[in-house]
Scaffold this motif. Structure first.
Motif, PDB file in Angstrom:
ATOM      1  N   VAL A  92      34.350   7.431   4.914  1.00  0.00           N
ATOM      2  CA  VAL A  92      33.807   6.510   5.915  1.00  0.00           C
ATOM      3  C   VAL A  92      33.394   5.198   5.257  1.00  0.00           C
ATOM      4  N   GLU A  93      32.771   5.309   4.092  1.00  0.00           N
ATOM      5  CA  GLU A  93      32.258   4.138   3.376  1.00  0.00           C
ATOM      6  C   GLU A  93      33.375   3.276   2.803  1.00  0.00           C
ATOM      7  N   THR A  96      36.754   2.430   5.881  1.00  0.00           N
ATOM      8  CA  THR A  96      36.169   2.297   7.216  1.00  0.00           C
ATOM      9  C   THR A  96      37.222   2.047   8.290  1.00  0.00           C
ATOM     10  N   PHE A  99      38.973   5.295   9.163  1.00  0.00           N
ATOM     11  CA  PHE A  99      38.119   6.211   9.929  1.00  0.00           C
ATOM     12  C   PHE A  99      37.975   5.726  11.369  1.00  0.00           C
ATOM     13  N   ALA A 158      28.728  11.835  10.654  1.00  0.00           N
ATOM     14  CA  ALA A 158      29.551  10.822   9.986  1.00  0.00           C
ATOM     15  C   ALA A 158      29.844   9.659  10.931  1.00  0.00           C
ATOM     16  N   GLN A 159      30.108   9.956  12.188  1.00  0.00           N
ATOM     17  CA  GLN A 159      30.382   8.889  13.155  1.00  0.00           C
ATOM     18  C   GLN A 159      29.132   8.059  13.421  1.00  0.00           C
ATOM     19  N   LEU A 162      28.632   5.787  10.440  1.00  0.00           N
ATOM     20  CA  LEU A 162      29.617   4.710  10.418  1.00  0.00           C
ATOM     21  C   LEU A 162      28.982   3.394  10.841  1.00  0.00           C
ATOM     22  N   LYS A 169      24.446   7.564   1.562  1.00  0.00           N
ATOM     23  CA  LYS A 169      25.253   8.744   1.890  1.00  0.00           C
ATOM     24  C   LYS A 169      24.772   9.999   1.178  1.00  0.00           C
TER      25      LYS A 169
END
Length: 210
Positions: A92-93, A96, A99, A158-159, A162, A169
């Motif tokens: 995610v990081e 991005t 994702f 995780a969403q 985001l 994290k």
């Protein structure tokens, strides 16, 4: 620029535009404009927007699937779960745009999606849990239920992260695993709902009724 280099350029630009505007909001014209080429060049390589999108999604799926699968391969049960959470948050990081594409768009005819990847993860996590359940005298048949719950919790967090990107994290992962692991450590062998919880009976359809 060679044909291969042009294709990679279009994939990179398409990925950025799909992440920014979504599938419906993206046009071949904009992708071509950003790449400095004519629209026929995009059609030549991918057949259209759908073809380019399919390539982008497939690459993201393979990438994320690989990092999640590798994170679950080695270590003690808790360590593997920690590794998987960190792997997803790192994706995610660092990826991005990828994702965003996976979690936001659902295009008809697209075989691979974020939900299919989650189903794969559920199978892997359930296998880990089933082994742990057996060692602790719990029913391994329930592992699939807990696998669904754990993967769902991690995915939804995780969403959320985001957009938030705070706390770090590592802290997010530690709290997720703290909840799931220490909850698992105190599981009942035969759990049931509390007496005060009322469950409505499942409706039945009489023979001959539609």
């Amino acid at each position: 620029m060679t044909g291969k280099e042009r294709r990679e350029q279009l994939i990179s630009i398409g990925r950025a535009v799909f992440a920014e505007r979504g599938f419906e909001g993206t046009s071949v014209e904009e992708i071509a404009q950003r790449a400095g080429v004519s629209k026929p060049v995009v059609y030549e390589h991918f057949g259209g927007k759908e073809g380019l999108y399919a390539v982008v999604v497939d690459r993201e799926m393979l990438h994320l699937e690989r990092v999640i699968t590798e994170s679950l391969e080695k270590g003690r049960s808790r360590v593997r779960i920690e590794q998987a959470v960190i792997a997803l948050l790192t994706y995610v990081e660092e990826e991005t745009d990828g994702f965003l594409i996976l979690v936001r768009d659902s295009v008809p005819g697209q075989d691979r999606s974020y939900s299919t990847l989650l189903n794969t993860a559920v199978g892997q996590v359930s296998h880990i849990l089933a082994n742990s359940f057996t060692r602790h005298g719990l029913n391994p048949d329930a592992a699939i239920l807990y696998g669904q719950a754990l993967v769902g919790m991690v995915s939804m967090t995780a969403q959320w992260w985001l957009d938030e990107r705070t706390p770090a994290k590592e802290i997010v992962a530690a709290h997720i695993v703290n909840l799931c692991w220490n909850g698992l450590a105190g599981m009942e062998a035969d759990p049931s709902l509390s007496p005060e919880v009322t469950v409505a009976p499942t409706p039945t359809t009489a023979v001959g009724e539609e």
